[in-house]
Design a protein around this motif. Sequence first.
Motif, PDB file in Angstrom:
ATOM      1  N   UNK A 162    -118.610  45.176  38.437  1.00 26.30           N
ATOM      2  CA  UNK A 162    -119.386  46.041  37.726  1.00 26.30           C
ATOM      3  C   UNK A 162    -120.656  45.141  37.302  1.00 26.30           C
ATOM      4  N   UNK A 163    -121.991  45.814  37.376  1.00 23.32           N
ATOM      5  CA  UNK A 163    -123.150  45.185  37.130  1.00 23.32           C
ATOM      6  C   UNK A 163    -123.215  44.654  35.617  1.00 23.32           C
ATOM      7  N   UNK A 164    -123.846  43.746  35.492  1.00 21.92           N
ATOM      8  CA  UNK A 164    -124.033  43.317  34.061  1.00 21.92           C
ATOM      9  C   UNK A 164    -124.253  44.309  32.964  1.00 21.92           C
ATOM     10  N   UNK A 165    -124.946  45.150  33.461  1.00 19.05           N
ATOM     11  CA  UNK A 165    -125.345  46.557  32.391  1.00 19.05           C
ATOM     12  C   UNK A 165    -125.030  47.800  33.129  1.00 19.05           C
ATOM     13  N   UNK A 166    -123.591  48.127  33.238  1.00 22.39           N
ATOM     14  CA  UNK A 166    -123.392  49.271  34.026  1.00 22.39           C
ATOM     15  C   UNK A 166    -124.167  50.637  33.531  1.00 22.39           C
ATOM     16  N   UNK A 167    -124.543  51.506  34.187  1.00 17.84           N
ATOM     17  CA  UNK A 167    -125.381  52.681  33.799  1.00 17.84           C
ATOM     18  C   UNK A 167    -124.377  53.921  33.671  1.00 17.84           C
ATOM     19  N   UNK A 168    -124.293  54.434  32.637  1.00 23.76           N
ATOM     20  CA  UNK A 168    -123.594  55.660  32.277  1.00 23.76           C
ATOM     21  C   UNK A 168    -124.552  56.862  32.562  1.00 23.76           C
ATOM     22  N   UNK A 169    -124.271  57.452  33.736  1.00 26.57           N
ATOM     23  CA  UNK A 169    -125.224  58.626  34.154  1.00 26.57           C
ATOM     24  C   UNK A 169    -125.445  59.786  33.359  1.00 26.57           C
ATOM     25  N   UNK A 170    -124.294  60.282  32.650  1.00 23.61           N
ATOM     26  CA  UNK A 170    -124.318  61.337  31.923  1.00 23.61           C
ATOM     27  C   UNK A 170    -125.117  60.942  30.468  1.00 23.61           C
ATOM     28  N   UNK A 171    -124.846  60.161  30.031  1.00 24.26           N
ATOM     29  CA  UNK A 171    -125.426  59.526  28.693  1.00 24.26           C
ATOM     30  C   UNK A 171    -126.987  59.204  29.175  1.00 24.26           C
ATOM     31  N   UNK A 172    -127.089  58.669  30.110  1.00 23.95           N
ATOM     32  CA  UNK A 172    -128.542  58.299  30.384  1.00 23.95           C
ATOM     33  C   UNK A 172    -129.595  59.444  30.756  1.00 23.95           C
ATOM     34  N   UNK A 173    -128.775  60.342  31.191  1.00 24.11           N
ATOM     35  CA  UNK A 173    -129.677  61.478  31.727  1.00 24.11           C
ATOM     36  C   UNK A 173    -129.326  62.887  30.649  1.00 24.11           C
ATOM     37  N   UNK A 174    -128.535  62.826  29.752  1.00 22.13           N
ATOM     38  CA  UNK A 174    -128.359  63.550  28.970  1.00 22.13           C
ATOM     39  C   UNK A 174    -127.689  64.879  29.343  1.00 22.13           C
ATOM     40  N   UNK A 175    -126.572  64.659  30.239  1.00 18.04           N
ATOM     41  CA  UNK A 175    -126.119  65.772  30.696  1.00 18.04           C
ATOM     42  C   UNK A 175    -124.696  65.758  30.187  1.00 18.04           C
ATOM     43  N   UNK A 176    -124.184  66.920  29.795  1.00 19.74           N
ATOM     44  CA  UNK A 176    -122.776  67.337  29.136  1.00 19.74           C
ATOM     45  C   UNK A 176    -121.728  67.294  30.363  1.00 19.74           C
ATOM     46  N   UNK A 177    -120.551  67.086  29.599  1.00 14.91           N
ATOM     47  CA  UNK A 177    -119.302  66.863  30.602  1.00 14.91           C
ATOM     48  C   UNK A 177    -119.067  68.226  31.556  1.00 14.91           C
ATOM     49  N   UNK A 178    -119.606  69.394  30.938  1.00 13.88           N
ATOM     50  CA  UNK A 178    -119.124  70.614  31.740  1.00 13.88           C
ATOM     51  C   UNK A 178    -120.355  70.902  32.705  1.00 13.88           C
ATOM     52  N   UNK A 179    -121.222  70.221  33.018  1.00 19.46           N
ATOM     53  CA  UNK A 179    -122.353  70.181  34.134  1.00 19.46           C
ATOM     54  C   UNK A 179    -121.718  69.405  35.392  1.00 19.46           C
ATOM     55  N   UNK A 180    -121.760  70.157  36.570  1.00 17.32           N
ATOM     56  CA  UNK A 180    -121.131  69.685  37.902  1.00 17.32           C
ATOM     57  C   UNK A 180    -122.199  68.681  38.136  1.00 17.32           C
ATOM     58  N   UNK A 181    -121.923  67.584  38.590  1.00 21.87           N
ATOM     59  CA  UNK A 181    -123.141  66.435  39.242  1.00 21.87           C
ATOM     60  C   UNK A 181    -122.762  66.147  40.900  1.00 21.87           C
ATOM     61  N   UNK A 182    -123.885  66.529  41.398  1.00 18.59           N
ATOM     62  CA  UNK A 182    -123.926  66.248  42.857  1.00 18.59           C
ATOM     63  C   UNK A 182    -124.703  65.202  42.994  1.00 18.59           C
ATOM     64  N   UNK A 183    -124.201  64.109  43.727  1.00 12.56           N
ATOM     65  CA  UNK A 183    -125.178  62.788  43.730  1.00 12.56           C
ATOM     66  C   UNK A 183    -125.456  62.816  45.066  1.00 12.56           C
ATOM     67  N   UNK A 184    -127.078  62.241  45.154  1.00 16.30           N
ATOM     68  CA  UNK A 184    -127.504  62.064  46.546  1.00 16.30           C
ATOM     69  C   UNK A 184    -127.921  60.631  46.470  1.00 16.30           C
ATOM     70  N   UNK A 185    -127.575  59.476  47.401  1.00 21.13           N
ATOM     71  CA  UNK A 185    -127.854  58.396  47.166  1.00 21.13           C
ATOM     72  C   UNK A 185    -128.530  57.903  48.761  1.00 21.13           C
ATOM     73  N   UNK A 186    -129.539  56.963  48.455  1.00 18.80           N
ATOM     74  CA  UNK A 186    -130.207  56.526  49.662  1.00 18.80           C
ATOM     75  C   UNK A 186    -131.696  56.936  49.742  1.00 18.80           C
ATOM     76  N   UNK A 187    -132.373  56.652  50.804  1.00 13.70           N
ATOM     77  CA  UNK A 187    -133.799  56.690  51.129  1.00 13.70           C
ATOM     78  C   UNK A 187    -134.410  58.214  50.966  1.00 13.70           C
ATOM     79  N   UNK A 188    -135.464  58.583  50.448  1.00 12.97           N
ATOM     80  CA  UNK A 188    -135.762  59.945  50.706  1.00 12.97           C
ATOM     81  C   UNK A 188    -136.874  60.179  51.730  1.00 12.97           C
ATOM     82  N   UNK A 189    -136.275  60.495  53.027  1.00 13.12           N
ATOM     83  CA  UNK A 189    -136.870  60.650  54.237  1.00 13.12           C
ATOM     84  C   UNK A 189    -136.505  61.915  55.009  1.00 13.12           C
ATOM     85  N   UNK A 190    -137.071  62.498  55.806  1.00  8.75           N
ATOM     86  CA  UNK A 190    -136.539  63.512  56.835  1.00  8.75           C
ATOM     87  C   UNK A 190    -135.215  63.454  57.354  1.00  8.75           C
ATOM     88  N   UNK A 191    -134.984  62.210  58.020  1.00 11.70           N
ATOM     89  CA  UNK A 191    -133.633  61.759  58.380  1.00 11.70           C
ATOM     90  C   UNK A 191    -132.447  62.209  57.468  1.00 11.70           C
TER      91      UNK A 191
END
Length: 357
Positions: A162-191
Motif C-alpha cells: 500500500x502507498x504511505x498514505x492510502x486513499x479512501x475513495x468513498x471518504x475522499x469523494x463523499x460517496x455513501x456505501x449504497x452508491x455503485x462505483x464504476x472505475x475508469x483508470x488510465x489516460x483520457x484520450x479517444x483510444x
Amino acid sequence: MRYMFGHFPAEFRLTLLAASTQEDAALKDDVKTYEAALSLVKPGGTIHFARAVHGELCRQKYDVILSQGFVSAVSVYLANLAHKVPHIVTIHGIVEPQYLSGRFGSFKRWFLGWLLSRVSVLYGVSNDILEHLYNEFPRLRNNGPQPLVILNGIEPDTFDLLPKEPLDLRAKLGIDGSTFLFGFFGRFMPQKGFDLLIEAVNKLRVAQQNRKFVVVAVGSGDYIREYQETIKSKGLEPYFHFLPFQPMVHHLYPQVDTVVMPSRWEACPLLPMEVLCMGTPLIAANCIGTREIINDTPTFVIEENNLKQLIEMMLACMQDNMPDNFQAYQIEARKRFNVATAAKKLVLFLNDMPGHI
C-alpha cells in the motif's frame, strides 16, 4: 519499464532517455527500483530528441537500443546512423491514420515503412499489434526485420503493498456505501473510449432508477478538458469524479464495484491484468490487444465501440454484481500475468543477439 527492467540481471546496465512529462516524479521513483540512469529531455520534437540520443551514444558505448514506439524509433534511427547500434523497436501502438494523413501523408507512410524495414528487430507486445503492423506495411511481413512477440506482464507481489498514505475513495469523494462505483483508470484520450463511457452514463441516468451510481475517473491525458466540458454540457457532473494520476493505483481497484475499460484499441494493456489480479469485476471491450489478455478470464466482454452493450453490461453489474468469480480467478491471474516470465524471454533474446552484453 516499471515491471520488465526490474527482472533484468545485475550485469545489465540500463540508461533511460525520456521526454519530460507531468509524470516525471513517478518515473524517477521507478528507475530507482531497477537502478537505471535517467535522462529527462525537454520537449522539442523529433530532431531535438534525436540530438539527445546522439549525445548519449557519443558519451557511452551501448550494446542495444530499445526504443518505445514509432516516434521514438524515428528519433533513434536518425541518431544511430553514425553509431549503428542494434536497434529494437517496441511496437505498442497502432499506426494511427491522423499522423499519416494530409499533404505529406503518403510520404510519411512510405518513410515509416522504410525506416522500420531497416531496424534490427520489431518487438510486438502482443500478436495482435504485430499483425496490425504487418497489415499496414505488408512488405515487413516477409522482408522485414526479425520479429519478436513477448506479451507484457506485471509484478503481482507488489499488489499486496500500500502507498504511505492510502486513499479512501468513498471518504475522499463523499460517496455513501449504497452508491455503485464504476472505475475508469488510465489516460483520457479517444483510444480509451472515455467518450463512450460518457454517453453510456447519459443513457443510464434515465434507464437506471433503482440505484445511484457514479464514475470515478483516475488518470491524466490530453483530452481531459474536452471530456469535462462534454460532461458539463450534458449535465452529468454529479455522475463523474476526477482524480489525478495516483501512485500504486492498484489499491484503488478493490474500492470500486466494477472497472470499465471501453477501449477502441490497445497493444497489450496492463490495466486488465492488474484489475484481474486484484479480484475486481471488469467490463472490457474485445478490441485489438485487449482480447488476448481477457480471453479465458471472467471479464464481462463487450464488442469494441458498442454503446448498447456497454450500457447493458453496466446495468447488469449494478443489478447483480458477481465478484466471486473474479476473486477466485486472482490466483490464476497472478500466475498468468507475472512479468518474470516475459522478462526472462527478453533477456534470453538480448543475450543471443550479436555483440550481446
